[in-house]
Design a protein around this motif. Structure first.
Motif, short mmCIF file in Angstrom:
data_model
loop_
_atom_site.label_atom_id
_atom_site.label_comp_id
_atom_site.label_asym_id
_atom_site.label_seq_id
_atom_site.Cartn_x
_atom_site.Cartn_y
_atom_site.Cartn_z
N GLY A 1 18.03 -6.67 -5.68
CA GLY A 1 17.94 -8.07 -5.32
C GLY A 1 18.51 -8.41 -3.96
O GLY A 1 18.50 -9.58 -3.58
N GLU A 2 18.99 -7.42 -3.23
CA GLU A 2 19.56 -7.70 -1.91
C GLU A 2 18.61 -7.21 -0.82
O GLU A 2 17.69 -7.93 -0.44
CB GLU A 2 20.95 -7.10 -1.80
N ILE A 3 18.81 -6.02 -0.32
CA ILE A 3 17.99 -5.50 0.77
C ILE A 3 17.31 -4.21 0.31
O ILE A 3 17.95 -3.33 -0.24
CB ILE A 3 18.84 -5.24 2.02
N ALA A 4 16.01 -4.14 0.56
CA ALA A 4 15.22 -3.00 0.13
C ALA A 4 14.74 -2.18 1.33
O ALA A 4 14.51 -2.73 2.41
CB ALA A 4 14.02 -3.45 -0.69
N ASP A 5 14.59 -0.92 1.09
CA ASP A 5 13.97 0.00 2.05
C ASP A 5 12.62 0.37 1.45
O ASP A 5 12.57 0.96 0.37
CB ASP A 5 14.86 1.22 2.25
N VAL A 6 11.55 -0.02 2.13
CA VAL A 6 10.20 0.24 1.64
C VAL A 6 9.46 1.02 2.73
O VAL A 6 9.09 0.45 3.75
CB VAL A 6 9.45 -1.07 1.32
N SER A 7 9.32 2.31 2.50
CA SER A 7 8.75 3.20 3.50
C SER A 7 9.55 3.06 4.79
O SER A 7 10.73 3.30 4.79
CB SER A 7 7.26 2.92 3.69
N GLU A 8 8.93 2.58 5.87
CA GLU A 8 9.67 2.42 7.13
C GLU A 8 10.20 1.01 7.35
O GLU A 8 10.71 0.69 8.41
CB GLU A 8 8.80 2.84 8.32
N TYR A 9 10.11 0.16 6.35
CA TYR A 9 10.53 -1.23 6.47
C TYR A 9 11.83 -1.51 5.73
O TYR A 9 12.05 -0.99 4.64
CB TYR A 9 9.45 -2.17 5.91
N THR A 10 12.66 -2.36 6.32
CA THR A 10 13.86 -2.86 5.65
C THR A 10 13.66 -4.36 5.51
O THR A 10 13.42 -5.06 6.49
CB THR A 10 15.12 -2.56 6.49
N VAL A 11 13.76 -4.85 4.27
CA VAL A 11 13.43 -6.26 4.02
C VAL A 11 14.32 -6.82 2.91
O VAL A 11 14.66 -6.12 1.96
CB VAL A 11 11.92 -6.40 3.67
N ASP A 12 14.72 -8.08 3.08
CA ASP A 12 15.58 -8.68 2.06
C ASP A 12 14.74 -9.34 0.96
O ASP A 12 13.54 -9.56 1.10
CB ASP A 12 16.57 -9.67 2.68
N GLY B 1 0.80 -1.23 0.00
CA GLY B 1 0.00 0.00 0.00
C GLY B 1 0.83 1.27 0.00
O GLY B 1 0.31 2.33 0.36
N PHE B 2 2.08 1.19 -0.42
CA PHE B 2 2.95 2.37 -0.44
C PHE B 2 3.20 2.81 -1.88
O PHE B 2 3.10 2.03 -2.82
CB PHE B 2 4.30 2.07 0.23
N SER B 3 3.61 4.04 -2.01
CA SER B 3 4.03 4.58 -3.30
C SER B 3 5.45 4.11 -3.59
O SER B 3 6.26 3.96 -2.67
CB SER B 3 4.00 6.11 -3.25
N ASN B 4 5.76 3.89 -4.85
CA ASN B 4 7.12 3.49 -5.22
C ASN B 4 8.13 4.57 -4.91
O ASN B 4 9.33 4.31 -4.87
CB ASN B 4 7.18 3.10 -6.70
N TYR B 5 7.66 5.78 -4.69
CA TYR B 5 8.54 6.88 -4.30
C TYR B 5 9.29 6.52 -3.01
O TYR B 5 10.41 6.97 -2.80
CB TYR B 5 7.71 8.15 -4.11
N TYR B 6 8.66 5.71 -2.16
CA TYR B 6 9.23 5.38 -0.85
C TYR B 6 10.00 4.06 -0.82
O TYR B 6 10.23 3.51 0.24
CB TYR B 6 8.13 5.35 0.21
N SER B 7 10.36 3.50 -1.98
CA SER B 7 11.10 2.24 -1.97
C SER B 7 12.33 2.33 -2.86
O SER B 7 12.32 3.00 -3.90
CB SER B 7 10.21 1.08 -2.41
N HIS B 8 13.38 1.65 -2.40
CA HIS B 8 14.62 1.57 -3.18
C HIS B 8 15.48 0.43 -2.65
O HIS B 8 15.26 -0.05 -1.54
CB HIS B 8 15.40 2.89 -3.12
#
Length: 131
Positions: free
Chosen positions: A41-52, A27-34
């Motif tokens: 393919g390694e670790i992503a920052d998605v809004s306030e979440y960090t996930v592999d 439910g987030f905008s792609n603006y908030y993910s990288h």
């Protein structure tokens, strides 16, 4: 573009598309993910979440709800703050592996707060002059 460059470009594009889809599912905008450190393919920052990437793939493969993801992430944060080891990955959490209950967390968090109070009192006691 040679074969290796093309293959790596396709990999990066696929990783970026997966991240984009995952971000929208939460439910987030792609603006908030990288991708952290610009490493697809390694670790992503998605809004306030960090996930592999493996947890992202499991989220998609098992058609998990964003509520399940949020519960797992909150569980991981709480467990980490308490120093609990053996924290489950998203797939195991989703499939029902044994985890601490809310009552167990509350008991451990209360004990941790009591320990911190005792540490502060001990430090204060040690700082008192001996005369």
């Amino acid at each position: 573009m040679n074969g290796k460059e093309k293959l790596l470009d396709e990999y990066n594009n696929a990783c970026n598309k997966i991240l984009e889809y995952f971000t929208k599912e939460l439910g987030f905008s792609n603006y908030y993910s990288h991708w952290i450190a610009d490493r697809p393919g390694e670790i992503a920052d998605v809004s306030e979440y960090t996930v592999d990437m493996q947890n992202i793939i499991d989220f998609l493969n098992y058609d998990m709800s964003k509520e399940t993801f949020h519960e797992w992430y909150e569980y991981c944060l709480r467990a980490t703050m308490l120093g609990i080891t053996g924290i489950p990955n998203l797939k195991s959490f989703h499939l029902g592996c044994p985890v601490k209950s809310e009552a167990e967390f509350e008991r451990l968090e209360k004990m941790q707060a009591e320990i911190e109070e005792l540490k502060a009192a001990f430090k204060e006691e040690l700082s008192q002059p001996d005369f």
